[in-house]
Motif scaffolding. Structure first.
Motif, short mmCIF file in Angstrom:
data_model
loop_
_atom_site.label_atom_id
_atom_site.label_comp_id
_atom_site.label_asym_id
_atom_site.label_seq_id
_atom_site.Cartn_x
_atom_site.Cartn_y
_atom_site.Cartn_z
N PRO A 178 0.83 -1.21 0.00
CA PRO A 178 0.00 0.00 0.00
C PRO A 178 0.86 1.26 0.00
O PRO A 178 1.80 1.38 0.79
CB PRO A 178 -0.80 -0.12 1.30
N GLY A 179 0.56 2.18 -0.91
CA GLY A 179 1.34 3.40 -1.02
C GLY A 179 2.49 3.32 -2.00
O GLY A 179 3.15 4.34 -2.24
N ASP A 180 2.75 2.17 -2.58
CA ASP A 180 3.73 2.10 -3.67
C ASP A 180 3.24 2.94 -4.84
O ASP A 180 2.03 3.06 -5.09
CB ASP A 180 3.93 0.66 -4.13
N LEU A 181 4.18 3.51 -5.57
CA LEU A 181 3.86 4.39 -6.69
C LEU A 181 4.31 3.76 -7.99
O LEU A 181 5.43 3.24 -8.10
CB LEU A 181 4.56 5.73 -6.50
N ILE A 182 3.43 3.79 -8.98
CA ILE A 182 3.74 3.36 -10.34
C ILE A 182 3.54 4.56 -11.27
O ILE A 182 2.52 5.25 -11.20
CB ILE A 182 2.84 2.19 -10.78
N GLY A 183 4.53 4.82 -12.13
CA GLY A 183 4.41 5.85 -13.16
C GLY A 183 4.19 5.21 -14.51
O GLY A 183 4.75 4.15 -14.81
N THR A 184 3.38 5.84 -15.33
CA THR A 184 3.08 5.28 -16.65
C THR A 184 4.23 5.43 -17.62
O THR A 184 4.30 4.73 -18.63
CB THR A 184 1.86 5.96 -17.27
N GLY A 185 5.14 6.37 -17.35
CA GLY A 185 6.09 6.80 -18.36
C GLY A 185 5.53 7.99 -19.12
O GLY A 185 4.33 8.31 -19.03
N THR A 186 6.38 8.66 -19.87
CA THR A 186 6.01 9.90 -20.54
C THR A 186 4.86 9.68 -21.53
O THR A 186 4.90 8.77 -22.36
CB THR A 186 7.22 10.47 -21.29
N ILE A 187 3.85 10.54 -21.43
CA ILE A 187 2.66 10.43 -22.28
C ILE A 187 2.74 11.49 -23.37
O ILE A 187 2.72 12.69 -23.09
CB ILE A 187 1.37 10.61 -21.47
N SER A 188 2.85 11.06 -24.61
CA SER A 188 2.95 11.95 -25.75
C SER A 188 1.93 11.56 -26.80
O SER A 188 1.51 10.40 -26.88
CB SER A 188 4.36 11.90 -26.37
N GLY A 189 1.54 12.54 -27.61
CA GLY A 189 0.68 12.27 -28.75
C GLY A 189 1.46 12.36 -30.04
O GLY A 189 2.69 12.46 -30.05
N THR A 190 0.74 12.35 -31.15
CA THR A 190 1.39 12.41 -32.47
C THR A 190 1.32 13.79 -33.09
O THR A 190 2.08 14.08 -34.02
CB THR A 190 0.72 11.40 -33.43
N GLU A 191 0.42 14.64 -32.60
CA GLU A 191 0.25 15.97 -33.18
C GLU A 191 1.32 16.93 -32.66
O GLU A 191 1.86 16.74 -31.56
CB GLU A 191 -1.14 16.51 -32.84
N PRO A 192 1.64 17.97 -33.41
CA PRO A 192 2.56 18.99 -32.90
C PRO A 192 2.04 19.57 -31.58
O PRO A 192 0.85 19.83 -31.44
CB PRO A 192 2.57 20.05 -34.01
N GLY A 193 2.93 19.75 -30.63
CA GLY A 193 2.52 20.29 -29.35
C GLY A 193 1.84 19.30 -28.44
O GLY A 193 1.14 19.69 -27.49
N SER A 194 2.02 18.01 -28.69
CA SER A 194 1.38 17.00 -27.84
C SER A 194 2.40 16.09 -27.15
O SER A 194 2.01 15.07 -26.57
CB SER A 194 0.41 16.14 -28.66
N ALA A 195 3.67 16.43 -27.21
CA ALA A 195 4.70 15.60 -26.58
C ALA A 195 4.79 15.92 -25.09
O ALA A 195 4.57 17.05 -24.66
CB ALA A 195 6.04 15.82 -27.25
N GLY A 196 5.15 14.91 -24.31
CA GLY A 196 5.19 15.05 -22.87
C GLY A 196 6.55 15.33 -22.29
O GLY A 196 6.77 15.13 -21.09
N SER A 197 7.48 15.83 -23.11
CA SER A 197 8.82 16.16 -22.63
C SER A 197 9.43 17.18 -23.57
O SER A 197 9.06 17.27 -24.75
CB SER A 197 9.71 14.92 -22.56
N LEU A 198 10.39 17.96 -23.05
CA LEU A 198 11.10 18.90 -23.91
C LEU A 198 12.03 18.19 -24.89
O LEU A 198 12.31 18.70 -25.97
CB LEU A 198 11.90 19.88 -23.06
#
Length: 437
Positions: free
Chosen positions: A364-384
């Motif tokens: 209980p309380g463990d954390l899971i991250g999905t990883g960076t969420i990005s799309g395909t359209e311009p301006g939809s990436a989840g990182s610089l």
């Protein structure tokens, strides 16, 4: 699926906490849980309701014996681990009670002298804290478009890693450096190479980056050696948050071969303070991403009927940045990305099931991250890294500023919103941090 849409999701519900009615994040249909410190007194559990925080310790002390049974696990809790361990039945009971209480202006509790002023705190006057004691943190790689970008950078044939469609890829992150929204992050230092043919140096990172992720909090865990079936995995998820898993790209590029990132990732991750429960998100569940004929069939332990029908969650996500100069000039944040959790390749249940299939026990309380969420359209990436193509095409800001990577004084803000016709929209609140000067 055990959880279902019920009366607590009714779009017509209104609360006697008037700021909740039409609130962009915390209407009475949400009821997220957190730990806060009021102006006076120790940290305690609370519920975000509009611009207020409902004090569960005070509510417990005013409640009837039956209501106290529901509230007892949270009444004097300093974190939410114990409550998350109780599982879905406890969450559903609490949600039903809170929904009824917050929509009943004639409640016996409210008739007590000074009840409202004791029960409610102004959010702006409280300090929000990390809601759980994080024992372990695992970061996945479930954002398929981010993975495809990484594969192209590594010149992988077919623009995808050969194992990607077969299993949810992950690595273990650093739980001790997970912090709550609103903090300063010190720029990390490490070994890096300025040129491919140069000797490494020790220096502060010059490519500090954000990563837009959805965080998953584990509720009731599993015994060591006992895998969690994919169609039961939702019963082991206690809630969700926004997660910024920061990266030092230049340190990462040098240190990651052959085992993966270390100093580039262990210096800080930031979570939003409110735990959005699976029950609140029920109206926003949707079918899992369909596989194409070119993709391999799922192995049996990752292929559940219920997960296929309703294992994904639809959350619209945004990233904004303000520089120190913009804040001094009182300019609005600059939105740099908009995407959605619908871009995830793997569901939360698949990640939990894969995490445990070898016998690993989640707590209980463990954390899971999905990883960076990005799309395909311009301006939809989840990182610089993606938005600027590793600095090749810097972002333009107000006041004649550009950004390839984060600079000292930059503030990064994540927002998440769930929308569906016929239901009240709910949000996650803000997940933010400032790069220390």
């Amino acid at each position: 699926m055990v959880n279902s849409i019920d009366s607590t999701h009714d779009m017509g519900l209104e609360s006697w906490v008037t700021s909740a009615n039409g609130h962009p994040d915390f209407p009475v249909q949400n009821l997220p849980l957190g730990i806060f410190m009021p102006r006076r007194g120790p940290a305690r559990a609370g519920v975000a309701i509009g611009d207020k925080i409902l004090d569960l310790r005070v509510l417990y002390e005013m409640a009837s014996p039956d209501a106290r049974t529901i509230l007892a696990p949270l009444a004097y809790a300093e974190n939410l681990n114990g409550f998350l361990a109780l599982g879905a039945a406890a969450r559903r009971g609490l949600r039903q009670f809170l929904s009824a209480f917050l929509t009943d202006s004639t409640s016996r509790i409210l008739r007590q002298k000074g009840a409202t002023s004791l029960l409610l705190h102004e959010s702006s006057e409280c300090t929000l804290q990390l809601p759980v004691r994080v024992g372990n943190y695992t970061d996945f790689f479930a954002g398929v478009h981010h993975a495809a970008y990484a594969a192209r950078r590594h010149q992988i044939p077919g623009d995808m890693f050969p194992n990607y469609a077969h299993l949810p890829i992950a690595y273990h992150g650093r739980a001790s450096s997970v912090r709550v929204s609103g903090i300063e992050i010190l720029r990390p230092a490490g070994q890096l190479r300025l040129k491919d043919d140069a000797a490494p140096i020790v220096a502060p990172s010059r490519k500090l980056d954000f990563e837009l992720e959805l965080g998953i909090w584990i509720g009731s865990g599993n015994a060591l050696g006992t895998p969690i079936p994919v169609d039961n995995a939702h019963e082991h998820i206690g809630g969700y948050c926004l997660l910024n898993d920061l990266s030092a790209r230049d340190i990462q590029a040098w240190e990651s071969q052959p085992l993966g990132p270390f100093l580039a990732k262990n210096f800080g991750s930031v979570v939003s303070p409110w735990i959005i429960t699976p029950e609140a998100l029920m109206p926003f569940r949707t079918n899992r991403r369909a596989r194409t004929s070119c993709e391999p069939p799922l192995l049996h332990y990752l292929d559940g009927r219920e997960d296929a029908e309703s294992g994904a969650i639809s959350v619209d996500l945004e990233v904004s940045i303000t520089s120190r100069r913009m804040r001094d000039a009182r300019l609005s944040p600059r939105r740099v990305s908009a995407t959605s959790t619908r871009e995830l390749y793997w569901t939360a249940a698949q990640m939990v099931s894969h995490h445990t299939m070898g016998g690993c026990n989640l707590l209980p309380g463990d954390l899971i991250g999905t990883g960076t969420i990005s799309g395909t359209e311009p301006g939809s990436a989840g990182s610089l890294l993606e938005l600027t193509d590793d600095g090749k095409t810097p972002l333009s800001f107000s006041a004649n500023e550009t950004r390839s990577y984060l600079e000292d004084g930059d503030e990064i803000l994540f927002h998440g919103k769930c929308n569906r016709s016929g239901f009240a929209s709910i949000g996650f609140g803000v997940c933010k941090f400032i790069v220390a000067m």
